[in-house]
Each structure stands twice: as C-alpha cells, then as structure tokens.
Design an enzyme around this catalytic site. Structure first.
Site, PDB file in Angstrom:
ATOM      1  N   ALA A  41      26.055  60.345  26.832  1.00  0.00           N
ATOM      2  CA  ALA A  41      26.302  61.357  25.800  1.00  0.00           C
ATOM      3  C   ALA A  41      27.537  62.203  26.056  1.00  0.00           C
ATOM      4  O   ALA A  41      28.092  62.788  25.132  1.00  0.00           O
ATOM      5  CB  ALA A  41      25.084  62.264  25.669  1.00  0.00           C
ATOM      6  N   LEU A  52      33.311  57.683  24.090  1.00  0.00           N
ATOM      7  CA  LEU A  52      32.837  56.961  22.908  1.00  0.00           C
ATOM      8  C   LEU A  52      31.819  57.814  22.143  1.00  0.00           C
ATOM      9  O   LEU A  52      31.885  57.933  20.922  1.00  0.00           O
ATOM     10  CB  LEU A  52      32.207  55.632  23.326  1.00  0.00           C
ATOM     11  CG  LEU A  52      31.601  54.809  22.188  1.00  0.00           C
ATOM     12  CD1 LEU A  52      32.681  54.288  21.255  1.00  0.00           C
ATOM     13  CD2 LEU A  52      30.781  53.641  22.739  1.00  0.00           C
ATOM     14  N   GLY A  87      32.363  46.814  10.591  1.00  0.00           N
ATOM     15  CA  GLY A  87      31.969  47.966   9.783  1.00  0.00           C
ATOM     16  C   GLY A  87      33.098  48.450   8.882  1.00  0.00           C
ATOM     17  O   GLY A  87      32.920  49.395   8.116  1.00  0.00           O
ATOM     18  N   HIS A 120      37.220  41.478  17.824  1.00  0.00           N
ATOM     19  CA  HIS A 120      37.542  41.980  16.483  1.00  0.00           C
ATOM     20  C   HIS A 120      38.227  40.931  15.606  1.00  0.00           C
ATOM     21  O   HIS A 120      37.805  40.658  14.490  1.00  0.00           O
ATOM     22  CB  HIS A 120      38.451  43.213  16.573  1.00  0.00           C
ATOM     23  CG  HIS A 120      37.888  44.325  17.410  1.00  0.00           C
ATOM     24  ND1 HIS A 120      36.559  44.606  17.465  1.00  0.00           N
ATOM     25  CD2 HIS A 120      38.495  45.240  18.219  1.00  0.00           C
ATOM     26  CE1 HIS A 120      36.358  45.650  18.270  1.00  0.00           C
ATOM     27  NE2 HIS A 120      37.516  46.048  18.746  1.00  0.00           N
ATOM     28  N   ARG A 159      51.214  50.859  13.487  1.00  0.00           N
ATOM     29  CA  ARG A 159      49.769  50.676  13.606  1.00  0.00           C
ATOM     30  C   ARG A 159      49.274  50.042  12.317  1.00  0.00           C
ATOM     31  O   ARG A 159      49.444  50.607  11.237  1.00  0.00           O
ATOM     32  CB  ARG A 159      49.070  52.021  13.820  1.00  0.00           C
ATOM     33  CG  ARG A 159      47.554  51.892  13.811  1.00  0.00           C
ATOM     34  CD  ARG A 159      46.835  53.157  14.207  1.00  0.00           C
ATOM     35  NE  ARG A 159      45.394  52.925  14.135  1.00  0.00           N
ATOM     36  CZ  ARG A 159      44.646  53.213  13.078  1.00  0.00           C
ATOM     37  NH1 ARG A 159      45.174  53.780  12.010  1.00  0.00           N
ATOM     38  NH2 ARG A 159      43.351  52.950  13.093  1.00  0.00           N
ATOM     39  N   LEU A 172      46.233  46.174  -5.206  1.00  0.00           N
ATOM     40  CA  LEU A 172      45.018  46.982  -5.296  1.00  0.00           C
ATOM     41  C   LEU A 172      44.948  47.858  -4.046  1.00  0.00           C
ATOM     42  O   LEU A 172      44.527  47.417  -2.977  1.00  0.00           O
ATOM     43  CB  LEU A 172      43.776  46.080  -5.373  1.00  0.00           C
ATOM     44  CG  LEU A 172      42.409  46.767  -5.304  1.00  0.00           C
ATOM     45  CD1 LEU A 172      42.242  47.809  -6.400  1.00  0.00           C
ATOM     46  CD2 LEU A 172      41.292  45.744  -5.403  1.00  0.00           C
TER      47      LEU A 172
END
Ligand code: BG6
Length: 481
Positions: A13, A17, A188, A247, A338, A396
């Site tokens: 925690a 990340l 995601g 990825h 980037r 688009l």
C-alpha cells in the site's frame, strides 16, 4: 450487482504502484458510485509501520491529482473507508491481523450476504508466492460460505518461460485460474478495448483484414523519458519484457486473432492463444536492439549492461490470414515523443492510373495514446481545378467526437472488472506461457551477449537501423497533406 460486503486489500500500500495507480483508480470508482460506502472497505497492507491517517495522508495528493475538481467531502468519505494494517509479506502474524480487520468489517457490515475479498498485489513478483500462501492460509473467508476471493497480480510474471511457469504453478496450487487476475493495463485502454468491435462489427474491415490487402502492421510504443528512478528494475528486465512481451503482444493478439465464437472471456482468450501459438520463432536478422546513451550513468544499472531500452522486432504469424505480413513491433524509452499506436498499412493499388504511389499508401492508424484517435490515410483528389491527388485523412479523434465522455483510466476499468468477475481483459495462464515462448530464446541470447544493443541518442527516433529494418519489411513512410 451482487450484494454484501466487499473488502479490497491493497498489498504494498505504501509503494509507487499503489499510490499512483491503484488508490486513484479506486477513488475514481468510488466517486462514480461503483463502490458504495455501506458495502466497501479498503485495507492497505505493507511492512512500514503507519497509522490509518498516515496512509491516508500519503495517498491524498495522488487522489487530488487524478480528480482536481472533486468535492472535498467525497474525498474525505473515500479516505474514511481506508484502514491500514502493517506486517511482513511472509508473516503469519501480519496476515492474521489483516484477516481480523477484514472479518470485523464483514461482521459490522453484514453477516448474511456474501463476503467478497479482493487482494491486489501491488508488490514485486518475488513475494507473490509467499503472499499468496499467507492469504490462502490466513485470509480466506471461511465464516461466510458464499462469496469469493480474488487475487490481482501485476507483471512481470517471471523473467522467461521457465520462471513464469514456476510462478504460475506456485499460484496455481493455491488458487484456481478464475480467481487469478493477471493485469496487463494495456487491455484496459479504450482503444485497445475497441479493437474487437472495430474489427468484427464493421463490414469495411472484414474482407480487407488479411494478407491479400495488408502489406504490414506496426505496433509501436514510444516514450520520451528514460528509466528514471527504475534503473535497477529495468536493467534486469529490459524493454522486451517491460513492454513488448506483454503490452504490445496483447495488442497484436487483438489485431490478428480470428473472430471469437462469442464475447465470453474464454472464447476471446482461446483465439488469442491461437495467434500466439502461430507466431514463428524470431529471426535475428529482423531484430534491432538499442540502448540510449547515458543509460548506464544510473548507479543502479551495471556499467557494461547490454539491456535494450529500445527494440524493433518483426513477428511473423504462420496462418492463412497472415502469412507474409510482417508485424513490426517497436518500443523504446528516451525517444523523441510519447505515443502508442497501431499502423495498418495496405498494399499499393494495382494498375495505378493516377501515378500517386509515391504519395503513400492507404494506412489505418489507431492511436492508443495520447489523444486517442483513429484515422485513415487515403488518396483524394486535390481540391481545385487540377486533376491531381493528395493524401488526406478521415479522422475520428475521440477528444472532439466524444467530448462529453471522459475516457476511463485503464486501471479503473480493470479493477471494476475484477470486482464484477469478468476476466476478458486479463491474461490467462496459457496466454502467458505462449507469450514467453515467443521471446525466451531471444532474451537468453541477449543476456549471453549474442545479440547486442546499439547506442542511440536520447531524444531521437532510436537507432537508424530500426527504420531501415521496417523499410526492408515493406513499411512505406507516407507523406501527409
Ligand atoms: C509499464 C512499464 O508497464 O507501462 C513502464 O513498466 C511504462 O515502463 C508503462 O512506462 C507505460 O504505460 P502507459 O500506460 O503510460 O503507456
């Protein structure tokens, strides 16, 4: 939605990340009403001794950053849901007290409904096995017969095929596959999630999406910063493990897979596995590795490191749809921009009566970030009195077209999926294995110094050899209007 109490445990925690991604994603879900205060409790767990308030203060700044205009009351309501428990990652005592905290919450909130426990491992993978063992031994909700326990893990899942398989076996002994959520946050991203729709809901693409019409496909990731602060981790892993094996390969699956039987997660993942299994062994003549100058100045990086911070690798898929079409996978740190994008380049028009070939080909570009967009480069008549042609774009851009819809953060969406029990956007064990099978021989040869990284200037396009390789594979630079 399922009723009952939901306990979300963020292990690690106080780490980066958790602070930068996990807690802000939870906060965003909370403010949109996906996490209800009367059901949910969030537990932070880590080794550092902290009070509940210490943890809340540590993360507050990151939450505000993600939602600057938010009403302070909502923020404090969210922070109130967070409790902290400190303990080691192999400490029975620590996990017993974590279990106690969770159980108290479950008892207070309801003793009838189902109890749901989500464990998010924002931790280095070296501790996954011990943490999972601890969860299994001390933190399963035996008291309530209904409900579930789910484990969310983050890459790196191993360093090569053997170590990944070992990790999978260790976790697999403790938890069943439907309980394990392997996050690849690229799954995601809005435009990654759009790929299936784009390909299989549009008549435009169905007949064209194959070797008869497509010349080459590029899947590109660029970052304009180096390994700042993560040199130690990065030097052990390198750009192939950090970006390409996970990825970009996931993106390749969605671009190249056959139509799934249905949208059921298992059907989709079955097709992804097939594509991965059809990738041919990498030909080293189709590999360019680079390392930016100055990379080894980082004291946590070894001086004679051969770790690539840039790679262009051509993958070839051995099946009816794709034979002969190079998939040019490109990723690099410390480059001039980037950007992450997919570029599908079509073949030349046969019998070109306009002599417009040198202006470039039809190309369909899906820009994942920044500024999500899809655009088609096509040839049109140059407006005016002359009959000449130019390359133009059908564009688009999401920012313009969908102004009123904020695009969710990848983590937000994926965490919601874990709560809902939808594994579609998570990596299945056999997918992971197939992904490692592709890259493991090359990774070992890089480590043995058999394949070398060439230097490139930070802030550049990467080594010129990479552009030459892409050109050799058939990519034609187009010239915009
Ligand atoms: C992470 C890598 O998985 O993805 C990082 O470890 C990289 O090195 C990051 O910077 C990129 O993610 P995004 O979403 O910013 O493209």
């Amino acid at each position: 939605t399922e009723m009952g109490c939901l306990s979300i445990v963020v292990l690690g925690a106080s780490g980066d990340l958790a602070k930068k991604k996990t807690f802000p994603a939870l906060f965003n879900l909370f403010r949109q009403g996906f996490l209800q205060s009367n059901e949910v409790h969030i537990f932070g767990y880590a080794r550092t001794k902290l009070s509940d308030d210490d943890l809340r203060e540590r993360i507050r700044g990151y939450l505000i950053k993600g939602a600057p205009s938010e009403n302070p009351e909502i923020l404090s309501d969210f922070l109130k849901l967070i409790k902290y428990v400190s303990g080691g990652y192999d400490s029975a005592e620590g996990f017993l007290s974590l279990n106690k905290a969770i159980s108290e919450h479950e008892l207070a909130k309801n003793s009838y409904g189902s109890s749901r426990r989500l464990f998010y491992l924002a931790l280095p993978p070296s501790v996954y096995p011990s943490v999972c063992k601890m969860i299994k031994s001390y933190c399963m909700n035996q008291a309530v017969p209904t409900g579930w326990t789910r484990i969310v893990v983050e890459k790196p899942f191993g360093k090569d095929l053997a170590s990944a398989e070992e990790l999978s076996a260790q976790l697999g002994e403790l938890f069943d596959e439907p309980q394990l959520y392997r996050i690849d946050h690229y799954l995601g991203k809005e435009l990654v999630q759009n790929l299936l729709v784009l390909r299989f809901a549009n008549r435009f693409f169905l007949p064209l999406w194959n070797r008869d019409n497509i010349d080459n496909i590029q899947i590109v990731f660029r970052e304009d910063f180096g390994t700042e602060g993560r040199g130690g981790y990065f030097d052990e892993y390198g750009i192939i493990r950090d970006i390409i094996q996970n990825h970009l390969l996931q993106v390749l699956c969605l671009v190249a897979m056959e139509k799934p039987v249905s949208l059921r997660p298992e059907h989709i993942r079955d097709e992804k596995v097939k594509v991965l299994q059809s990738v041919l062994p990498i030909n080293y003549d189709e590999v360019v590795l680079g390392q930016y100058e100055g990379y080894t100045d980082d004291p946590t990086v070894s001086k004679d490191s051969n770790t690539p911070t840039f790679a262009t690798i051509i993958l070839r898929i051995h099946n009816e749809r794709w034979e002969g079409v190079p998939f040019i996978m490109k990723a690099g740190k410390a480059l001039n921009s980037r950007k992450a994008e997919i570029r599908v380049q079509f073949k030349d028009v046969p019998g070109d009566i306009f002599k417009c070939k040198k202006q470039g080909r039809n190309e369909f570009v899906i820009r994942l970030q920044p500024k999500e967009a899809m655009y088609m480069k096509l040839t049109v008549k140059k407006p005016g009195l002359d009959m000449s042609t130019i390359q133009s774009e059908l564009d688009l851009s999401y920012g313009q077209r969908y102004q009123e819809v904020p695009i969710p953060e990848a983590y937000e969406r994926l965490i919601l999926d874990t709560i809902r029990g939808d594994q579609q956007h998570f990596v299945r064990r056999d997918e992971l294995r197939a992904a490692w099978e592709i890259f493991t021989p090359l990774l070992h040869d890089i480590e043995d110094g058999k394949v070398k990284s060439v230097p490139y200037k930070p802030g550049s396009r990467g080594p010129p050899e990479a552009d030459e390789l892409a050109a050799k594979a058939g990519y034609v630079q187009t010239h915009g209007y």
